[in-house]
Write a protein that holds these residues in place. Structure first.
Motif, PDB file in Angstrom:
ATOM      1  N   UNK A 112     -59.873 -26.822  40.846  1.00 25.91           N
ATOM      2  CA  UNK A 112     -61.053 -27.540  40.358  1.00 25.91           C
ATOM      3  C   UNK A 112     -60.774 -28.264  39.045  1.00 25.91           C
ATOM      4  N   UNK A 113     -60.143 -27.627  38.045  1.00 26.65           N
ATOM      5  CA  UNK A 113     -59.798 -28.374  36.820  1.00 26.65           C
ATOM      6  C   UNK A 113     -58.865 -29.551  37.087  1.00 26.65           C
ATOM      7  N   UNK A 114     -57.887 -29.399  37.982  1.00 27.55           N
ATOM      8  CA  UNK A 114     -56.987 -30.515  38.291  1.00 27.55           C
ATOM      9  C   UNK A 114     -57.754 -31.689  38.877  1.00 27.55           C
ATOM     10  N   UNK A 115     -58.690 -31.407  39.794  1.00 31.88           N
ATOM     11  CA  UNK A 115     -59.490 -32.486  40.371  1.00 31.88           C
ATOM     12  C   UNK A 115     -60.325 -33.188  39.309  1.00 31.88           C
ATOM     13  N   UNK A 116     -60.690 -32.436  38.263  1.00 32.51           N
ATOM     14  CA  UNK A 116     -61.460 -33.037  37.180  1.00 32.51           C
ATOM     15  C   UNK A 116     -60.613 -33.722  36.136  1.00 32.51           C
ATOM     16  N   UNK A 117     -59.284 -33.718  36.320  1.00 32.81           N
ATOM     17  CA  UNK A 117     -58.394 -34.411  35.395  1.00 32.81           C
ATOM     18  C   UNK A 117     -57.960 -33.588  34.210  1.00 32.81           C
ATOM     19  N   UNK A 118     -58.090 -32.279  34.267  1.00 37.99           N
ATOM     20  CA  UNK A 118     -57.704 -31.430  33.141  1.00 37.99           C
ATOM     21  C   UNK A 118     -56.196 -31.460  32.944  1.00 37.99           C
ATOM     22  N   UNK A 119     -55.770 -31.232  31.718  1.00 39.36           N
ATOM     23  CA  UNK A 119     -54.351 -31.190  31.392  1.00 39.36           C
ATOM     24  C   UNK A 119     -53.694 -32.541  31.603  1.00 39.36           C
ATOM     25  N   UNK A 120     -52.603 -32.505  32.336  1.00 39.90           N
ATOM     26  CA  UNK A 120     -51.863 -33.747  32.606  1.00 39.90           C
ATOM     27  C   UNK A 120     -52.156 -34.281  34.000  1.00 39.90           C
ATOM     28  N   UNK A 121     -53.369 -34.024  34.468  1.00 41.66           N
ATOM     29  CA  UNK A 121     -53.704 -34.393  35.839  1.00 41.66           C
ATOM     30  C   UNK A 121     -54.772 -35.480  35.901  1.00 41.66           C
ATOM     31  N   UNK A 122     -54.761 -36.381  34.940  1.00 38.15           N
ATOM     32  CA  UNK A 122     -55.729 -37.477  34.956  1.00 38.15           C
ATOM     33  C   UNK A 122     -55.578 -38.327  36.208  1.00 38.15           C
ATOM     34  N   UNK A 131     -64.291 -39.795  39.007  1.00 35.19           N
ATOM     35  CA  UNK A 131     -65.586 -39.450  38.456  1.00 35.19           C
ATOM     36  C   UNK A 131     -65.996 -38.008  38.638  1.00 35.19           C
ATOM     37  N   UNK A 132     -65.185 -37.236  39.351  1.00 36.33           N
ATOM     38  CA  UNK A 132     -65.541 -35.827  39.558  1.00 36.33           C
ATOM     39  C   UNK A 132     -65.367 -35.043  38.255  1.00 36.33           C
ATOM     40  N   UNK A 133     -66.389 -34.301  37.883  1.00 34.63           N
ATOM     41  CA  UNK A 133     -66.350 -33.476  36.671  1.00 34.63           C
ATOM     42  C   UNK A 133     -66.228 -32.015  37.103  1.00 34.63           C
ATOM     43  N   UNK A 134     -65.168 -31.356  36.649  1.00 36.11           N
ATOM     44  CA  UNK A 134     -64.945 -29.965  37.052  1.00 36.11           C
ATOM     45  C   UNK A 134     -65.942 -29.044  36.371  1.00 36.11           C
ATOM     46  N   UNK A 135     -66.477 -28.125  37.127  1.00 45.81           N
ATOM     47  CA  UNK A 135     -67.414 -27.118  36.614  1.00 45.81           C
ATOM     48  C   UNK A 135     -67.400 -25.951  37.584  1.00 45.81           C
ATOM     49  N   UNK A 136     -67.824 -24.817  37.099  1.00 45.42           N
ATOM     50  CA  UNK A 136     -67.919 -23.642  37.971  1.00 45.42           C
ATOM     51  C   UNK A 136     -69.225 -22.915  37.688  1.00 45.42           C
ATOM     52  N   UNK A 139     -69.589 -26.773  44.383  1.00 48.13           N
ATOM     53  CA  UNK A 139     -69.382 -26.934  45.816  1.00 48.13           C
ATOM     54  C   UNK A 139     -68.305 -27.970  46.081  1.00 48.13           C
ATOM     55  N   UNK A 140     -67.626 -28.395  45.004  1.00 45.30           N
ATOM     56  CA  UNK A 140     -66.503 -29.297  45.139  1.00 45.30           C
ATOM     57  C   UNK A 140     -66.910 -30.760  45.141  1.00 45.30           C
ATOM     58  N   UNK A 141     -65.923 -31.656  45.139  1.00 42.57           N
ATOM     59  CA  UNK A 141     -66.230 -33.090  45.209  1.00 42.57           C
ATOM     60  C   UNK A 141     -67.013 -33.421  46.466  1.00 42.57           C
ATOM     61  N   UNK A 142     -67.952 -34.322  46.343  1.00 44.06           N
ATOM     62  CA  UNK A 142     -68.742 -34.738  47.498  1.00 44.06           C
ATOM     63  C   UNK A 142     -69.965 -33.894  47.737  1.00 44.06           C
ATOM     64  N   UNK A 143     -70.229 -32.913  46.849  1.00 45.86           N
ATOM     65  CA  UNK A 143     -71.416 -32.067  46.973  1.00 45.86           C
ATOM     66  C   UNK A 143     -71.527 -31.440  48.358  1.00 45.86           C
ATOM     67  N   UNK A 144     -70.419 -30.863  48.829  1.00 48.93           N
ATOM     68  CA  UNK A 144     -70.380 -30.249  50.152  1.00 48.93           C
ATOM     69  C   UNK A 144     -71.418 -29.129  50.231  1.00 48.93           C
ATOM     70  N   UNK A 145     -72.255 -29.171  51.226  1.00 47.64           N
ATOM     71  CA  UNK A 145     -73.238 -28.115  51.410  1.00 47.64           C
ATOM     72  C   UNK A 145     -74.509 -28.286  50.609  1.00 47.64           C
ATOM     73  N   UNK A 146     -74.598 -29.329  49.790  1.00 44.04           N
ATOM     74  CA  UNK A 146     -75.811 -29.563  49.015  1.00 44.04           C
ATOM     75  C   UNK A 146     -75.923 -28.687  47.785  1.00 44.04           C
ATOM     76  N   UNK A 147     -77.048 -28.805  47.107  1.00 45.33           N
ATOM     77  CA  UNK A 147     -77.292 -28.027  45.893  1.00 45.33           C
ATOM     78  C   UNK A 147     -77.540 -26.562  46.232  1.00 45.33           C
ATOM     79  N   UNK A 148     -77.199 -25.685  45.305  1.00 47.09           N
ATOM     80  CA  UNK A 148     -77.432 -24.257  45.509  1.00 47.09           C
ATOM     81  C   UNK A 148     -77.613 -23.585  44.160  1.00 47.09           C
ATOM     82  N   UNK A 149     -78.232 -22.410  44.198  1.00 42.48           N
ATOM     83  CA  UNK A 149     -78.345 -21.572  43.019  1.00 42.48           C
ATOM     84  C   UNK A 149     -77.423 -20.369  43.143  1.00 42.48           C
ATOM     85  N   UNK A 150     -77.250 -19.637  42.073  1.00 43.11           N
ATOM     86  CA  UNK A 150     -76.376 -18.467  42.083  1.00 43.11           C
ATOM     87  C   UNK A 150     -77.187 -17.190  41.865  1.00 43.11           C
TER      88      UNK A 150
END
Length: 290
Positions: A112-122, A131-136, A139-150
């Motif tokens: 997930x951080x790599x997809x968000x461009x963290x480190x040397x992975x811009x 445009x994907x911003x990594x967070x935890x 549901x990953x890029x593309x909002x797979x499965x829609x919004x959810x709560x935890x």
């Protein structure tokens, strides 16, 4: 052969049909399940038949082992073999859960951080999912499965943690009662342990109903949903099996089985239950809290 026979003499069991029956049940279940998932209507009934064969095998094989043990047919070498076998079985279970924890770690700390461009992975962010911003949780890029709560960690999960830790204590008290040859406290503490296991499963079902019914959190909710339900679901399956084994051990104790100095059947189930407790602590910390 007596339980206290010469330890240099090893008990060789007689021929038995149960391994063949178990193999038939497993093969029938797996092949039928594959057929069912590929649209074959006969697969569903074949899977049920396979599961019935497995259940029949478990009752028959375990019953035979119990009768042989109570008949004094196992000596110290057989007892040592049982212990080594149980150690390897639990080790395999450790590796099983390590795979799922490893998948969670890889997704959360690396992918997930790599997809968000963290480190040397811009470049990864620009080329794979701009445009994907990594967070935890995510549901990953593309909002797979829609919004959810935890699920809040300090709600049902924390309560279940207290329940499982308490069950470990009650099982230890039962073990001490067995070693002291106190049958009544032994059965009482075992009954309490079984009830605590059932209570844990009840709250887990409530948690899943809340996740699916109100939070939108499902197995299809991207990487977080899949790792959440795979880890907690397989752990719940292990709690179910452990509670069933504890119930069987309780019935055996009520019938006078096990001796203060010879009770590996009890110890094996206790090892398994304590392993389940430890796995849940890891789940609570890495899935719910962090």
């Amino acid at each position: 052969m007596g339980q206290h026979a010469d330890s240099s003499i090893y008990y060789v069991p007689h021929g038995t049909k149960w391994p063949m029956v178990g193999s038939l049940g497993l093969a029938t279940t797996l092949v039928s399940a594959a057929m069912w998932m590929n649209g074959a209507s006969a697969g569903e009934w074949g899977m049920y038949i396979g599961l019935a064969i497995i259940i029949f095998m478990v009752f028959g094989w375990f019953g035979q082992v119990i009768r042989e043990s109570e008949g004094g047919m196992y000596n110290s070498q057989v007892d040592a073999s049982f212990r080594i076998g149980m150690v390897w079985f639990i080790f395999s279970e450790v590796m099983f859960f390590a795979c799922f924890f490893g998948a969670l770690f890889y997704a959360r700390a690396l992918a997930v951080p790599w997809l968000g461009g963290a480190g040397n992975n811009a470049a990864t962010n620009e080329l794979l999912w701009q445009g994907y911003v990594s967070a935890w949780p995510t549901n990953g890029p593309g909002e797979v499965g829609g919004d959810f709560g935890t699920i809040p960690a300090f709600g049902v999960p924390f309560l279940n943690t207290l329940i499982l830790l308490t069950s470990g204590v009650t099982l230890t008290l039962a073990h001490h009662a067995l070693r002291a040859n106190q049958r009544k406290p032994l059965v009482i503490w075992l009954a309490v342990t079984v009830l605590l296991g059932a209570l844990f499963l009840f709250y887990q079902v409530e948690e899943y109903a809340e996740a699916y019914g109100h939070l939108g959190l499902t197995l299809g909710s991207g990487i977080y949903g899949s790792t959440f339900f795979m880890l907690t679901g397989f752990h719940g399956m292990h709690v179910t099996l452990g509670a069933i084994m504890l119930f069987v051990i309780m019935i055996r104790c009520m019938r006078g089985h096990f001796k203060p100095d010879y009770h590996f059947g009890f110890e094996a189930v206790a090892w398994y239950w304590h392993f389940v407790d430890v796995v849940w602590l890891g789940l609570f910390i890495f899935v719910y809290v962090l």
